[in-house]
Design a protein around this motif. Sequence first.
Motif, PDB file in Angstrom:
ATOM      1  N   ARG A  27      37.514  44.512  52.728  1.00 48.25           N
ATOM      2  CA  ARG A  27      37.646  45.713  52.320  1.00 48.25           C
ATOM      3  C   ARG A  27      38.727  46.131  51.311  1.00 48.25           C
ATOM      4  O   ARG A  27      39.224  47.159  51.433  1.00 48.25           O
ATOM      5  CB  ARG A  27      37.763  46.499  53.591  1.00 48.25           C
ATOM      6  CG  ARG A  27      36.430  46.619  54.443  1.00 48.25           C
ATOM      7  CD  ARG A  27      36.772  47.615  55.721  1.00 48.25           C
ATOM      8  NE  ARG A  27      37.499  46.689  56.595  1.00 48.25           N
ATOM      9  CZ  ARG A  27      38.669  47.232  57.338  1.00 48.25           C
ATOM     10  NH1 ARG A  27      39.099  48.443  56.998  1.00 48.25           N
ATOM     11  NH2 ARG A  27      39.391  46.610  58.444  1.00 48.25           N
ATOM     12  N   HIS A  29      42.048  45.589  51.715  1.00 49.48           N
ATOM     13  CA  HIS A  29      42.888  46.467  52.376  1.00 49.48           C
ATOM     14  C   HIS A  29      44.502  45.778  52.004  1.00 49.48           C
ATOM     15  O   HIS A  29      44.730  44.609  51.987  1.00 49.48           O
ATOM     16  CB  HIS A  29      42.765  46.153  53.996  1.00 49.48           C
ATOM     17  CG  HIS A  29      43.619  47.303  54.504  1.00 49.48           C
ATOM     18  ND1 HIS A  29      44.907  47.356  55.019  1.00 49.48           N
ATOM     19  CD2 HIS A  29      43.078  48.327  55.401  1.00 49.48           C
ATOM     20  CE1 HIS A  29      45.121  48.298  55.451  1.00 49.48           C
ATOM     21  NE2 HIS A  29      44.161  48.994  55.838  1.00 49.48           N
ATOM     22  N   THR A 135      45.857  59.492  51.048  1.00 51.47           N
ATOM     23  CA  THR A 135      45.552  58.499  49.823  1.00 51.47           C
ATOM     24  C   THR A 135      44.157  59.086  49.045  1.00 51.47           C
ATOM     25  O   THR A 135      43.710  58.428  48.281  1.00 51.47           O
ATOM     26  CB  THR A 135      45.112  57.000  50.544  1.00 51.47           C
ATOM     27  OG1 THR A 135      44.115  57.096  51.439  1.00 51.47           O
ATOM     28  CG2 THR A 135      46.534  56.594  50.808  1.00 51.47           C
ATOM     29  N   CYS A 158      43.055  56.890  45.943  1.00 55.54           N
ATOM     30  CA  CYS A 158      41.610  57.131  45.695  1.00 55.54           C
ATOM     31  C   CYS A 158      41.269  58.323  45.080  1.00 55.54           C
ATOM     32  O   CYS A 158      41.784  59.372  45.955  1.00 55.54           O
ATOM     33  CB  CYS A 158      40.477  56.659  46.780  1.00 55.54           C
ATOM     34  SG  CYS A 158      40.595  55.067  47.431  1.00 55.54           S
ATOM     35  N   LEU A 329      37.350  55.225  49.795  1.00 57.01           N
ATOM     36  CA  LEU A 329      38.405  55.135  50.988  1.00 57.01           C
ATOM     37  C   LEU A 329      38.178  54.133  51.851  1.00 57.01           C
ATOM     38  O   LEU A 329      38.938  53.332  52.281  1.00 57.01           O
ATOM     39  CB  LEU A 329      38.664  56.497  51.657  1.00 57.01           C
ATOM     40  CG  LEU A 329      39.510  57.619  50.831  1.00 57.01           C
ATOM     41  CD1 LEU A 329      39.314  58.838  51.635  1.00 57.01           C
ATOM     42  CD2 LEU A 329      40.747  57.271  50.827  1.00 57.01           C
ATOM     43  N   GLN A 330      36.723  54.115  52.132  1.00 54.98           N
ATOM     44  CA  GLN A 330      36.225  53.049  53.153  1.00 54.98           C
ATOM     45  C   GLN A 330      36.437  51.559  52.593  1.00 54.98           C
ATOM     46  O   GLN A 330      36.601  50.782  53.061  1.00 54.98           O
ATOM     47  CB  GLN A 330      34.924  53.284  53.386  1.00 54.98           C
ATOM     48  CG  GLN A 330      34.383  54.624  54.246  1.00 54.98           C
ATOM     49  CD  GLN A 330      35.073  54.266  55.673  1.00 54.98           C
ATOM     50  OE1 GLN A 330      35.183  53.328  56.297  1.00 54.98           O
ATOM     51  NE2 GLN A 330      35.298  55.532  56.408  1.00 54.98           N
ATOM     52  N   ASN A 332      38.674  50.910  50.249  1.00 59.16           N
ATOM     53  CA  ASN A 332      40.160  50.970  49.648  1.00 59.16           C
ATOM     54  C   ASN A 332      40.033  50.877  48.310  1.00 59.16           C
ATOM     55  O   ASN A 332      40.782  49.743  47.678  1.00 59.16           O
ATOM     56  CB  ASN A 332      40.822  49.736  50.495  1.00 59.16           C
ATOM     57  CG  ASN A 332      42.242  49.990  50.441  1.00 59.16           C
ATOM     58  OD1 ASN A 332      42.767  51.226  50.850  1.00 59.16           O
ATOM     59  ND2 ASN A 332      42.751  49.152  49.924  1.00 59.16           N
ATOM     60  N   LEU A 334      41.686  51.608  45.313  1.00 53.93           N
ATOM     61  CA  LEU A 334      42.630  52.466  44.863  1.00 53.93           C
ATOM     62  C   LEU A 334      42.578  52.343  43.294  1.00 53.93           C
ATOM     63  O   LEU A 334      42.067  51.258  42.755  1.00 53.93           O
ATOM     64  CB  LEU A 334      43.874  52.099  45.616  1.00 53.93           C
ATOM     65  CG  LEU A 334      44.018  52.062  47.051  1.00 53.93           C
ATOM     66  CD1 LEU A 334      45.436  51.283  47.358  1.00 53.93           C
ATOM     67  CD2 LEU A 334      43.847  53.324  47.472  1.00 53.93           C
TER      68      LEU A 334
END
Length: 374
Positions: A27, A29, A135, A158, A329-330, A332, A334
């Motif tokens: 993901r 993260h 975020t 995001c 967002l799920q 991640n 960015l």
Amino acid sequence: MSQRRVTMGDVAAKAGVHVTTVSLALRNHPRLPEATRLRIQGLAERMGYRPDPVLRALIAYRARARARRTQPTLAYVTNWKTRFGWRRVTAHPEFFGGADMMAARLGYRLEHFWMREPGLSHERLSDVLVARGITGLIVASHGREMGDTLDLDWDRFCAVKIDYFPHRPVLHNVTNNQCDAIRVALQKAASLGYRRAGFVMHRGWDQAVDNLWMAGCLCEQQHMAPVERVPPHIFPGAEPAARWLNESDEPVEPDPGPFAAWLRAEKPDVIVSKGSFVLPLLRRLGLRVPRDVAFIDVFLERMDGTVAGVRQNHAEVGATAVEILEGQLQLNRLGIPEIPTTTFVDGTWFGGATCPARAGRRRPRTAPAVKTRA
């Protein structure tokens, strides 16, 4: 015999880490060091690991259904000349309403941030959002200054943009399908028996959507006989640009002189435009709709049969932006996307008394058409 599916546990065993670490790495993260994320992602790819979409959907559903101790917040970032001036402009209040509704449905709180708050620099806003643990950003209702850049610390966020401003940075974007809306309107006019459809549009409004209004009009005119092609009336004149590059909240309508001259010269039998642009002038010129000229509104607001036109589904634009943002967002994801996407939300056609069917309706067109809506 089918090959056994590689699981996340298989990747974890091979990498010598816990399955949670693999989950975080896949993901992307930020809790894991970049080197660890890249190592595990590369190993998963070589092993042929593919996520189970059904399992991912179940996990997402459980996460949304589970009561949260603190409701996460999404930022709705605007840059109008006043804090809430965008609420008095076509489409923008509905953008926010749709986004707010979808955010609540997905378990988020949507909070408005105004870029022109006294003392609020781009750097300061970035710090405020990070300190608040926000975020996810919806960038919407920004003015038409061509050179402006929203210079946030994008590696920490995001973001999804509604409409086209600001032009920089280039983010994932959701907007109404203006090109399709004008094509549907012109096709419907032709199917109802109108042979000379005249398009009227404010230059700034066309520029604000990267000229998609004009693009749709010119595209559709290629399917018409030359004698049926009415040159669009675009107002005001091209210069000075300051006349149309603005954030005016006031009603906009054409200069009556050039508009009346265009009517006399081109003799359209139906006008396709926004009601507030042309209906007041038609009344001033003593022309009645639809007796003297029919009318189709491509910013239709009343779906009661009094006016024909295309309703742009502004609330759906806002809702779709939040859905796309949640997906970012799920995962991640960015930062500024390497390959940005644009999602168009189609309008809906409604027949109405301002554009009735004419006797001796024209023959069906032979050129391929875009889809129309009942």
